[in-house]
Design a protein around this motif. Structure first.
Motif, PDB file in Angstrom:
ATOM      1  N   GLN A 229      19.287   3.021   2.764  1.00 35.95           N
ATOM      2  CA  GLN A 229      18.338   1.905   2.900  1.00 35.95           C
ATOM      3  C   GLN A 229      16.938   2.396   3.234  1.00 35.95           C
ATOM      4  O   GLN A 229      15.949   1.837   2.765  1.00 35.95           O
ATOM      5  N   ASP A 231      15.782   5.368   2.352  1.00 35.27           N
ATOM      6  CA  ASP A 231      15.284   6.017   1.132  1.00 35.27           C
ATOM      7  C   ASP A 231      14.679   5.001   0.171  1.00 35.27           C
ATOM      8  O   ASP A 231      13.662   5.261  -0.460  1.00 35.27           O
ATOM      9  N   LEU A 232      15.338   3.844   0.066  1.00 30.62           N
ATOM     10  CA  LEU A 232      14.818   2.811  -0.829  1.00 30.62           C
ATOM     11  C   LEU A 232      13.383   2.471  -0.449  1.00 30.62           C
ATOM     12  O   LEU A 232      12.493   2.416  -1.301  1.00 30.62           O
ATOM     13  N   LEU A 233      13.147   2.263   0.863  1.00 29.18           N
ATOM     14  CA  LEU A 233      11.791   1.933   1.303  1.00 29.18           C
ATOM     15  C   LEU A 233      10.843   3.100   1.050  1.00 29.18           C
ATOM     16  O   LEU A 233       9.672   2.904   0.762  1.00 29.18           O
ATOM     17  N   LYS A 234      11.387   4.312   1.154  1.00 26.92           N
ATOM     18  CA  LYS A 234      10.534   5.481   0.917  1.00 26.92           C
ATOM     19  C   LYS A 234      10.079   5.516  -0.551  1.00 26.92           C
ATOM     20  O   LYS A 234       8.942   5.898  -0.832  1.00 26.92           O
ATOM     21  N   THR A 235      10.959   5.101  -1.454  1.00 25.37           N
ATOM     22  CA  THR A 235      10.549   5.101  -2.870  1.00 25.37           C
ATOM     23  C   THR A 235       9.383   4.133  -3.088  1.00 25.37           C
ATOM     24  O   THR A 235       8.646   4.276  -4.050  1.00 25.37           O
ATOM     25  N   TYR A 236       9.248   3.136  -2.221  1.00 25.00           N
ATOM     26  CA  TYR A 236       8.098   2.227  -2.337  1.00 25.00           C
ATOM     27  C   TYR A 236       6.912   2.736  -1.526  1.00 25.00           C
ATOM     28  O   TYR A 236       5.907   2.044  -1.386  1.00 25.00           O
ATOM     29  N   SER A 237       7.061   3.897  -0.892  1.00 23.28           N
ATOM     30  CA  SER A 237       6.042   4.419   0.025  1.00 23.28           C
ATOM     31  C   SER A 237       5.684   3.384   1.095  1.00 23.28           C
ATOM     32  O   SER A 237       4.516   3.168   1.391  1.00 23.28           O
ATOM     33  N   ALA A 238       6.705   2.747   1.656  1.00 21.87           N
ATOM     34  CA  ALA A 238       6.464   1.744   2.704  1.00 21.87           C
ATOM     35  C   ALA A 238       5.976   2.435   3.979  1.00 21.87           C
ATOM     36  O   ALA A 238       6.388   3.547   4.284  1.00 21.87           O
ATOM     37  N   GLN A 242       5.942  -1.423   8.048  1.00 22.88           N
ATOM     38  CA  GLN A 242       6.658  -2.245   7.061  1.00 22.88           C
ATOM     39  C   GLN A 242       8.163  -2.049   7.176  1.00 22.88           C
ATOM     40  O   GLN A 242       8.927  -3.006   7.097  1.00 22.88           O
ATOM     41  N   LYS A 246      10.568  -5.167   7.856  1.00 26.29           N
ATOM     42  CA  LYS A 246      11.377  -5.599   6.717  1.00 26.29           C
ATOM     43  C   LYS A 246      12.801  -5.090   6.767  1.00 26.29           C
ATOM     44  O   LYS A 246      13.684  -5.683   6.163  1.00 26.29           O
ATOM     45  N   LEU A 247      13.036  -3.990   7.498  1.00 22.40           N
ATOM     46  CA  LEU A 247      14.395  -3.449   7.515  1.00 22.40           C
ATOM     47  C   LEU A 247      14.979  -3.320   8.922  1.00 22.40           C
ATOM     48  O   LEU A 247      16.011  -3.917   9.224  1.00 22.40           O
TER      49      LEU A 247
END
Ligand SMILES: Nc1ncnc2c1ncn2[C@@H]1O[C@H](COP(=O)(O)OP(=O)(O)O)[C@@H](O)[C@H]1O
Ligand SMILES: [Mg+2]
Lengths: 333, 261
Positions: A229, A231-238, A242, A246-247
């Protein structure tokens, strides 16, 4: 084999059956446990109070075996009950029993709450409603302070390695100090710095017990998102802000409510402990203490039950809030 | 072929330092992926497929060689939102509706509310989940959840789509449907796709190029250009060409295994 068609019968019967079963399934075990507890309690009243009952009977001129209190000291309560069967019922009718009956406690509770409320004296000094209100107010402030500290501490621990290494051991150590030893000190110290009355020190003691379960639960909750989970945010460069909003925060909500329920019970215990040291005259803790000093066990028991009921109500309220919140978040099924 | 490649790896090496022995996950991986290609990575477990994809995404740091994405470093490409990544597990947030899940990257990237709504509607239509925006993930089947996660990766304008065994956990019938949909989606959007799979038919059916990998250390053992036409109905899988390509992939996999033993 013959039962099989019945279980597959569709329609309202099955639904009604299930609803009935779940209601009965929920309350029946609770009622059974309650009945067993009350039964054991009633059975325990006779041996607990038999000496008092025999002393009293002796004073009023009845024949008691053995005849003197000194001689009776040598005999077990079971023997006393066997030798004076006629006087056993008196165990259940003591004014100042060692162990009151459930009925006596219920009577005292009613006399100091509902009955006084009906007379319009709910807020009199003798009413448990008044004392419960005093305790509840401190508990509320302690809970607010404790949860705020707990949540803030958890965020700091999760986001800072340094805080994690430095704060966590102290948090754990803080909980190994017996609160009964600490409570009088907090009261004395806050009087020393010029804080009037018991309200503030009580809230501090209450917060002291309450913050820890919230801290531990929130650390766990904020850390609950897995690497996938994150990593997913990392792919968006959050940003880390954030990913917090959001998480991490939403993931921690179920943990938060579990900790809040423990926290509010701890806050209540903390407040009551804060009301115990001599000098307090208001609150359920003070009622317990005064009951002890004046030898009125019924008052102690009634105050204990009032505290338990208060805890039950508070935890139930949080439980309802939890269900409603998780349902709104789409996580309650 | 003169165009600059979208993804270019040269002599890529990656060794994980673990508590016991170092793990050589990638060795000397060189590969160039052009714009609009659909490249599958196939190979046994542990051959570094995921690791390679994660390198492209900037989630893993190679220990040797060079890697560029859109002519930038993978990290810079990630910050420039060059790709959408679909993980093996759909990983939808249970507290968000499907629409809100698809909007997640858009919120993070600061799209306006209006634009978010338009894009969510558009991408959900694209993956055939039109009426499901207000449902919660648990109300959807596994296949629908995975479609939603693809929509989430498509919602913003990345020209690269990286997918790590996205259909691995789904049954074959659902998988066939999603493969077909993915192809038509690829044809419509013209994205460059990197797709990891375990399944030979899936790789052959989807790809313009198939990269066969083998483990210990993870490396590329064969790269197969697909002779199949762009238009691929499901029954192309019974054609002679398809079966020939599948054979070649299988031989490549077997060769990698024997070398290993
Ligand atoms: N974070 C990591 N730390 C250590 N070893 C890893 C890590 N990630 C992957 N590996 C190892 O690298 C090798 C390749 O893994 P992976 O890329 O996941 O393979 P695949 O996706 O092809 O199954 C495996 O041996 C795996 O154990
Ligand atoms: Mg993998």
């Amino acid at each position: 084999m013959t039962a099989a068609p019945a279980t597959t019968t569709p329609g309202p019967f099955r639904t009604a059956g299930r609803a009935l079963r779940s209601t009965v399934g929920g309350t029946l075990p609770v009622l059974v446990v309650l009945a067993v507890i009350v039964g054991i309690w009633y059975a325990a009243v006779a041996p607990m109070n038999i000496r008092l009952a025999l002393d009293q009977a002796e004073r009023s001129g009845a024949t008691v075996v053995p005849e003197t209190p000194i001689a009776r000291q040598e005999v077990s309560v079971w023997r006393l009950m066997a030798q004076n069967p006629d006087l056993v019922p008196q165990s259940y009718a003591q004014d100042r029993p060692r162990l009151p009956t459930p009925g006596q406690v219920a009577g005292e509770l009613w006399a100091t709450t509902g009955e006084m409320a009906l007379e319009g004296r709910a807020m009199s000094r003798r009413s448990l409603i008044f004392h419960a209100w005093v305790t509840l107010r401190s508990t509320f402030w302690g809970f607010l302070l404790g949860t705020t500290l707990g949540i803030a501490g958890a965020i700091a621990i999760v986001y800072s390695r340094v805080v994690n290494l430095s704060l966590m051991p102290w948090a754990i150590i803080s909980q190994t100090i017996p609160i009964v030893a600490l409570a009088p000190m907090i009261i004395v110290l806050s009087a020393q710095v010029g804080i009037e009355g018991r309200g503030v020190p009580k809230a501090i003691i209450s917060a002291y017990l309450c913050y820890f379960p919230v801290l531990v639960g929130m650390v766990k909750g904020l850390r609950s998102p897995g690497t996938a989970q994150l990593d997913l945010l990392k792919t968006y460069s959050a940003s880390s802000l954030q990913s917090f909003w959001k998480l991490r925060l939403p993931s921690s909500v179920p943990y938060l409510f579990a900790s809040l329920k423990i926290g509010i019970a701890a806050a209540l215990v903390g407040t009551i402990v804060g009301e115990l040291p001599t000098g307090a005259i208001r609150g359920l803790g003070a009622r317990i203490l005064i009951g002890d000093q004046f030898g009125t066990p019924l008052a102690i028991w009634a105050a204990l039950f009032a505290a338990a009921i208060l805890a039950g109500v508070l935890v139930t309220l949080l439980d309802v809030a939890q269900r409603a919140t998780l349902k709104r978040m789409g996580m309650g099924r | 072929m003169t165009a600059t490649p979208v993804i270019e790896a040269k002599n890529l090496d990656l060794t994980f330092q673990t508590a016991d022995a170092p793990v050589h996950a990638l060795r000397d991986v060189s590969l160039s992926i052009g714009k609009g290609e659909f490249v599958s990575f196939i190979g046994p477990s542990g051959c570094g497929k995921t690791t390679f994809l994660r390198c492209i995404a900037g989630l893993e740091e190679p220990t040797g060689g060079t890697l560029t994405v859109n002519g930038m470093s993978p990290d810079a490409a990630r910050r420039a939102r060059a790709y959408g990544y679909v993980f093996q597990a759909a990983g939808l947030y249970p507290w968000r509706t499907i629409g809100k899940n698809v909007a997640l990257p858009l919120e993070i990237m600061g799209y306006s509310k209006q634009e978010q709504k338009e894009r969510v509607d558009r991408t959900l239509d694209l993956v055939d989940l039109g009426g499901f925006a207000s449902k919660f993930p648990w109300q959807l089947s596994g296949g629908m959840q995975q479609r939603a996660s693809i929509a989430r990766a498509l919602a913003f304008d990345a020209n690269i789509l990286l997918m790590d065994e996205p259909f691995g956990a789904l049954d074959e019938i659902v998988r066939d449907r999603l493969n077909e949909e993915l192809l038509s989606l690829w044809a419509r959007t013209g994205k460059t796709v990197g797709f990891v799979t375990h399944s030979i038919p899936e790789a052959v059916y989807l790809s313009t190029r198939i990269v066969v990998m083998s483990p210990r250390p993870g490396r590329i053992t064969d790269v197969i250009e697909s002779p199949l036409p762009a238009e691929r109905p499901l029954d192309i899988r019974d054609s002679r060409e398809f079966i020939e390509v599948a054979h070649r992939v299988r031989d490549g996999l077997r060769a990698g295994m024997e070398e290993d033993a």
